[in-house]
Write an enzyme that holds these catalytic residues in place. Structure first.
Site, PDB file in Angstrom:
ATOM      1  N   ASP A   9       0.788  -1.242   0.000  1.00  0.00           N
ATOM      2  CA  ASP A   9       0.000   0.000   0.000  1.00  0.00           C
ATOM      3  C   ASP A   9       0.820   1.293   0.000  1.00  0.00           C
ATOM      4  OD1 ASP A   9      -1.893  -1.990   0.312  1.00  0.00           O
ATOM      5  OD2 ASP A   9      -2.965  -1.025   1.948  1.00  0.00           O
ATOM      6  N   ASP A  51      -4.735  -0.666  -1.739  1.00  0.00           N
ATOM      7  CA  ASP A  51      -6.079  -0.554  -1.201  1.00  0.00           C
ATOM      8  C   ASP A  51      -6.907   0.058  -2.333  1.00  0.00           C
ATOM      9  OD1 ASP A  51      -7.462  -1.101   1.184  1.00  0.00           O
ATOM     10  OD2 ASP A  51      -7.214   0.931   1.969  1.00  0.00           O
ATOM     11  N   HIS A  53     -10.791   0.924  -2.967  1.00  0.00           N
ATOM     12  CA  HIS A  53     -12.160   0.913  -2.446  1.00  0.00           C
ATOM     13  C   HIS A  53     -13.189   1.387  -3.466  1.00  0.00           C
ATOM     14  CE1 HIS A  53     -10.859  -0.300   1.457  1.00  0.00           C
ATOM     15  NE2 HIS A  53     -10.135   0.775   1.670  1.00  0.00           N
ATOM     16  N   HIS A  62     -15.940   0.708   6.520  1.00  0.00           N
ATOM     17  CA  HIS A  62     -14.525   1.099   6.569  1.00  0.00           C
ATOM     18  C   HIS A  62     -14.377   2.619   6.489  1.00  0.00           C
ATOM     19  CE1 HIS A  62     -10.255   0.277   6.023  1.00  0.00           C
ATOM     20  NE2 HIS A  62     -10.222   0.810   4.826  1.00  0.00           N
ATOM     21  N   HIS A  77     -10.580   7.133   1.496  1.00  0.00           N
ATOM     22  CA  HIS A  77      -9.222   7.005   0.963  1.00  0.00           C
ATOM     23  C   HIS A  77      -9.183   5.927  -0.120  1.00  0.00           C
ATOM     24  CE1 HIS A  77      -9.590   3.915   4.093  1.00  0.00           C
ATOM     25  NE2 HIS A  77      -8.783   3.199   3.326  1.00  0.00           N
ATOM     26  N   LYS A 102      -7.008  -4.827  -3.216  1.00  0.00           N
ATOM     27  CA  LYS A 102      -7.820  -5.344  -2.109  1.00  0.00           C
ATOM     28  C   LYS A 102      -8.757  -4.252  -1.625  1.00  0.00           C
ATOM     29  CE  LYS A 102      -4.265  -4.075   1.278  1.00  0.00           C
ATOM     30  NZ  LYS A 102      -4.966  -2.974   1.948  1.00  0.00           N
ATOM     31  N   CYS A 144      -1.835  -2.388   7.708  1.00  0.00           N
ATOM     32  CA  CYS A 144      -1.734  -3.318   6.579  1.00  0.00           C
ATOM     33  C   CYS A 144      -0.407  -4.070   6.533  1.00  0.00           C
ATOM     34  CB  CYS A 144      -2.012  -2.577   5.278  1.00  0.00           C
ATOM     35  SG  CYS A 144      -3.741  -2.002   5.208  1.00  0.00           S
TER      36      CYS A 144
HETATM   37 ZN   LIG Z   1      -8.813   1.095   3.257  1.00  0.00          ZN
END
Ligand SMILES: [Zn+2]
Length: 192
Positions: A9, A51, A53, A62, A77, A102, A144
């Site tokens: 990340d 990450d 999303h 989240h 984010h 992810k 993470c």
């Molecule tokens: Zn996240």
């Protein structure tokens, strides 16, 4: 006996100026680039995660609806396909062999929860390439990086965490995460 490098990340939203930027994030990006330029050839696979999303949901709670608690809820984010979700420009991804995404619609701290662009899990990758040793770098130490390293250990790999190539949300929880990882069997080392 293969060796993998994890780059967790290292994205614009997690480095200075990002939605959830951590202190030292840019330096981690540049340090990993130096490691790659010197040692990319030492690794059988180099796995970088992002990450990633969904834009139109709270991603399973989240994203905070009010004030984030910075433990379980966070500012918005790393929304897919936005600048914040891209790799930090200080990270040279030329030698990355596998890109993992992810967190689509759900919280996902460990890169083992993601899949590669080819649709494989990280567990499958490690098995296919006979990976025994995993070096872990990235952001954030206390979330993470912690979750990814613990998962690598639980999948039976020997894990080294490069403490000079990680950056955390908070100093106390980052120290606690490194202590937890050492207790779980990770080797704490430095890359440079
Ligand atoms: Zn996240």
């Amino acid at each position: 006996m293969g060796t993998a490098l994890f780059i967790v990340d290292v994205q614009n939203d997690f480095t200075e100026g990002g939605a959830l930027g951590v202190d030292g994030g840019d330096a981690v990006a540049e340090g990993i680039t130096r490691l790659l330029h010197a040692h990319a050839g030492d690794y059988d696979i180099i796995v970088a995660s992002r990450d990633w999303h969904d834009p139109d949901s709270d991603n399973g709670g989240h994203f905070a609806s009010g004030e984030p608690d910075y433990v379980n809820t966070w500012p918005v984010h790393c929304v897919a396909c936005t600048a914040g979700a891209e790799y930090d420009p200080g990270l040279d991804v030329a030698s990355v062999t596998h890109h993992v995404k992810k967190g689509q619609g759900t919280p996902a701290y460990s890169l083992f929860e993601g899949v590669t662009d080819e649709g494989e899990t990280v567990e499958q990758l490690l098995d296919e390439h006979g990976i025994v040793d995993v070096d872990v770098t990235g952001i954030a130490t206390d979330y993470c990086v912690r979750a990814s390293a613990l998962d690598a250990i639980s999948h039976g790999r020997h894990v080294r965490v490069f403490t000079d190539l990680v950056a955390g949300v908070a100093a106390d929880s980052s120290q606690a995460a490194l202590a937890e990882l050492a207790h779980a069997g990770a080797e704490l080392a430095t890359a440079g």
